[in-house]
Design a protein around this motif. Structure first.
Motif, short mmCIF file in Angstrom:
data_model
loop_
_atom_site.label_atom_id
_atom_site.label_comp_id
_atom_site.label_asym_id
_atom_site.label_seq_id
_atom_site.Cartn_x
_atom_site.Cartn_y
_atom_site.Cartn_z
N ARG A 250 -23.99 -29.34 8.52
CA ARG A 250 -22.83 -30.17 8.88
C ARG A 250 -22.53 -31.18 7.77
O ARG A 250 -21.36 -31.44 7.46
CB ARG A 250 -23.09 -30.91 10.20
N GLU A 251 -23.58 -31.72 7.17
CA GLU A 251 -23.38 -32.71 6.10
C GLU A 251 -22.71 -32.08 4.88
O GLU A 251 -21.80 -32.66 4.28
CB GLU A 251 -24.75 -33.31 5.71
N ILE A 252 -23.13 -30.86 4.53
CA ILE A 252 -22.53 -30.16 3.39
C ILE A 252 -21.06 -29.84 3.67
O ILE A 252 -20.18 -30.04 2.82
CB ILE A 252 -23.34 -28.88 3.06
N ILE A 253 -20.77 -29.36 4.88
CA ILE A 253 -19.39 -29.04 5.27
C ILE A 253 -18.53 -30.30 5.25
O ILE A 253 -17.40 -30.30 4.73
CB ILE A 253 -19.36 -28.36 6.66
N GLN A 254 -19.06 -31.38 5.78
CA GLN A 254 -18.31 -32.65 5.82
C GLN A 254 -18.05 -33.21 4.44
O GLN A 254 -16.95 -33.68 4.13
CB GLN A 254 -19.08 -33.70 6.66
N ARG A 255 -19.05 -33.14 3.56
CA ARG A 255 -18.87 -33.60 2.17
C ARG A 255 -17.75 -32.83 1.49
O ARG A 255 -16.96 -33.39 0.75
CB ARG A 255 -20.16 -33.38 1.37
N GLU A 256 -17.74 -31.51 1.75
CA GLU A 256 -16.70 -30.66 1.16
C GLU A 256 -15.32 -31.08 1.63
O GLU A 256 -14.37 -31.17 0.85
CB GLU A 256 -16.96 -29.21 1.56
N LYS A 257 -15.21 -31.35 2.93
CA LYS A 257 -13.92 -31.79 3.47
C LYS A 257 -13.50 -33.13 2.85
O LYS A 257 -12.33 -33.33 2.50
CB LYS A 257 -14.03 -31.96 5.00
N ASN A 258 -14.46 -34.03 2.70
CA ASN A 258 -14.16 -35.35 2.12
C ASN A 258 -13.72 -35.26 0.67
O ASN A 258 -12.88 -36.03 0.21
CB ASN A 258 -15.39 -36.26 2.23
N ASN A 259 -14.31 -34.29 -0.05
CA ASN A 259 -14.00 -34.15 -1.47
C ASN A 259 -12.81 -33.24 -1.73
O ASN A 259 -12.33 -33.14 -2.84
CB ASN A 259 -15.23 -33.60 -2.23
N GLY A 260 -12.40 -32.51 -0.67
CA GLY A 260 -11.34 -31.52 -0.85
C GLY A 260 -9.97 -32.11 -0.76
O GLY A 260 -8.98 -31.50 -1.10
#
Length: 260
Positions: A250-260
């Motif tokens: 979840r943390e990796i997915i969320q980081r991706e969304k934040n950086n995308g």
């Protein structure tokens, strides 16, 4: 618009830090979010392969054939039986690949071409590297978007970290300028003693913003799962080990969304 494939290699030249455990369980946890995920085993020990229930001794074709003989890697992919999770397997055949690659032109790029031929099928590709900074690990870093570094919460945790960071810098300079550090993952954390907490605090202070919030505990279920050929979420979903890897996904997915 279809999201791009994210390719993460799991690397640490130090053995016994939870590298394969992380590769198998992160891949399974990402797949559990219904995102098509490919686990690539590029360790001659083949532990990621057996960790998802594949009999590595019975394999006729492995990633070795794709790297050395340029065979079609798509034909070697195995459905693990777990939804959205496939594996490109390895076994001891891969042990000779290091010597064979050494004489080849573009030897550092072989895995990059294999991954490129498969990428559009998957949302995530997780690569489990050998426990050394050899040509197979260099291939993995050259093929990847980012490196996730598992780090055991022990007294000598920082020792050797500078070596892998130096290797990453060399790869960035010479082979893959876009390579990033996905993050440092604290593993085998024992909350009962002070040492783990002290090590975690020290690493977070040395690498601000680069250490995952998710921490992987020492956990019996996590240790037992590979002998049953299952990621921990399919062995015991209620365990702390399962919860920690689901949180990491979840943390990796969320980081991706934040950086995308």
């Amino acid at each position: 618009m279809k999201q791009l494939t994210k390719i993460i290699c799991i690397a640490n030249q130090k053995g016994g830090v939870g590298k394969t455990t992380t590769a198998v369980n992160l891949a399974a946890s990402l797949a559990a979010t219904e995102r098509p995920t490919l686990l690539i085993d590029i360790d001659p020990q083949g532990n990621a392969t057996s960790g998802v229930g594949v009999d590595k001794t019975a394999l006729r074709h492995t990633i070795y054939d794709a790297l050395i003989n340029e065979a079609d890697a798509g034909n070697m992919i195995i459905d693990t039986g777990q939804p959205f999770l496939h594996i490109l397997p390895a076994n001891s055949d891969l042990a000779g690949a290091e010597l064979e690659l050494a004489t080849m032109t573009g030897r550092e790029q072989k895995l990059k071409f294999v991954v490129a031929s498969l990428a559009e099928r998957y949302r995530y590709i997780i690569i489990d590297c050998p426990p050394s900074l050899n040509l197979l690990t260099i291939n993995s870093m050259t093929a990847a978007d980012s490196v996730l570094i598992p780090l055991q919460c022990e007294f000598y945790a920082m020792e050797g970290l500078s070596q892998i960071l130096q290797t990453i810098r060399l790869i960035q300079k010479n082979l893959n300028p876009l390579l990033k550090i996905e993050g440092i993952l604290l593993t085998m954390f024992d909350a009962r003693g002070n040492l783990g907490k002290e090590v975690a605090t020290e690493i977070r202070s040395h690498f601000p913003g680069q250490v995952f919030e998710s921490v992987i505990p020492r956990n019996v279920r996590l240790a037992e799962a590979p002998s049953h050929g299952k990621p921990v979420i399919y062995y015991d979903i209620t365990s702390r080990g399962a919860a920690s890897y689901l949180q990491l996904a979840r943390e990796i997915i969320q980081r991706e969304k934040n950086n995308g």
